[in-house]
Scaffold this motif. Structure first.
Motif, short mmCIF file in Angstrom:
data_model
loop_
_atom_site.label_atom_id
_atom_site.label_comp_id
_atom_site.label_asym_id
_atom_site.label_seq_id
_atom_site.Cartn_x
_atom_site.Cartn_y
_atom_site.Cartn_z
N LEU A 77 1.69 3.86 17.09
CA LEU A 77 0.54 3.43 16.31
C LEU A 77 -0.04 4.58 15.49
CD1 LEU A 77 -1.37 1.11 18.81
CD2 LEU A 77 0.01 0.43 16.84
N ARG A 79 1.37 7.05 14.19
CA ARG A 79 2.23 7.43 13.06
C ARG A 79 2.23 6.39 11.95
NH1 ARG A 79 7.34 9.65 16.59
NH2 ARG A 79 6.40 11.63 17.16
N SER A 80 1.58 5.26 12.18
CA SER A 80 1.60 4.20 11.17
C SER A 80 0.45 4.38 10.18
CB SER A 80 1.50 2.83 11.85
OG SER A 80 0.29 2.73 12.57
N ASP A 81 0.66 3.91 8.95
CA ASP A 81 -0.35 4.10 7.92
C ASP A 81 -1.15 2.83 7.61
OD1 ASP A 81 1.58 2.65 6.66
OD2 ASP A 81 2.04 4.15 5.13
N SER A 82 -0.84 1.74 8.31
CA SER A 82 -1.61 0.50 8.14
C SER A 82 -1.48 -0.33 9.41
CB SER A 82 -1.07 -0.31 6.95
OG SER A 82 0.22 -0.83 7.25
N THR A 85 2.10 -1.98 9.52
CA THR A 85 3.18 -1.09 9.94
C THR A 85 2.99 -0.67 11.40
OG1 THR A 85 2.05 0.87 9.07
CG2 THR A 85 3.64 -0.23 7.62
N GLY A 86 1.74 -0.62 11.84
CA GLY A 86 1.47 -0.31 13.25
C GLY A 86 2.02 -1.38 14.18
N ARG A 88 4.48 -3.41 13.50
CA ARG A 88 5.94 -3.30 13.45
C ARG A 88 6.43 -2.16 14.37
NH1 ARG A 88 6.59 -3.61 8.45
NH2 ARG A 88 7.46 -5.70 8.41
N SER A 89 5.79 -1.01 14.27
CA SER A 89 6.19 0.13 15.09
C SER A 89 5.99 -0.14 16.57
CB SER A 89 5.39 1.38 14.70
OG SER A 89 5.71 1.78 13.40
#
Length: 199
Positions: A77, A79-82, A85-86, A88-89
């Protein structure tokens, strides 16, 4: 750390490692004092000294692997920018963890874990507070930014993790799920269920 403390930590680690191996090979029914001490080469007295009982050992084993899973989820989480994308990660990290640590996954998703979780939910949650706080903060931040729907935290947690846990359990027990396919499909489906602006 004194040599005695170091030896104690090594012994505890041997018991935890052996318990996971025994669980992976024999399931919950095979997880006995004799099996664990036989697999570890550690005496029953040492098991009771370090963990108090088999339930204590299993709780420590669950806590150890839950900590590892939560740590990887938090890293994903952060490392995610939104929010999207969080999600997804997070999904991909969870599923990869289960694939890479199948025996631990079996334990974390077992009826024994559920039973211990029900009886010691507060103790387990308190023990994981340091790991859970960043997850809660991440969700709260994206609710406040307007990306994630303003639902109760427990509902958001269920919407995000419920499908991932369900797929993981099915893969671990029935093996009829393709984890790569799930990692491709689930993130967008989960995102639509928690997005403040579902499309």
């Amino acid at each position: 750390m004194s040599p005695k403390q170091h030896r104690g930590e090594v012994t505890a680690e041997q018991l935890l490692d052996a318990a996971l191996r025994v669980y992976g090979e024999s399931g919950g029914q095979g997880l006995t004092v004799n099996a664990v001490t036989g697999a570890s080469g550690v005496s029953p007295g040492s098991l009771y000294h370090h963990f108090g009982s088999m339930d204590g050992l299993v709780t420590a084993l669950l806590t150890r692997w839950l900590e590892r899973l939560l740590a990887e989820m938090v890293t994903a989480l952060e490392r995610s920018d939104s929010a999207r994308t969080g999600i997804r990660s997070l999904v991909r990290t969870y599923l990869a963890f289960i694939r890479d640590h199948r025996d631990a996954g079996l334990l974390l998703h077992s009826s024994r874990a559920d039973e211990l979780g029900m009886h010691r939910a507060k103790q387990l949650r308190d023990a994981q507070e340091a790991r859970l706080t960043p997850l809660s903060a991440w969700v709260r931040r994206h609710v406040e930014s307007g990306e994630v729907a303003p639902l109760p935290p427990s509902v958001l947690e269920s919407l995000i993790l419920g499908p991932v846990i369900g797929v993981s359990r099915r893969w671990l027990t029935l093996g009829d799920v393709d984890l790569d396919e799930a990692a491709d499909v689930l993130p967008d489906r989960i995102w639509r269920s928690v997005s403040a602006r579902p499309r």
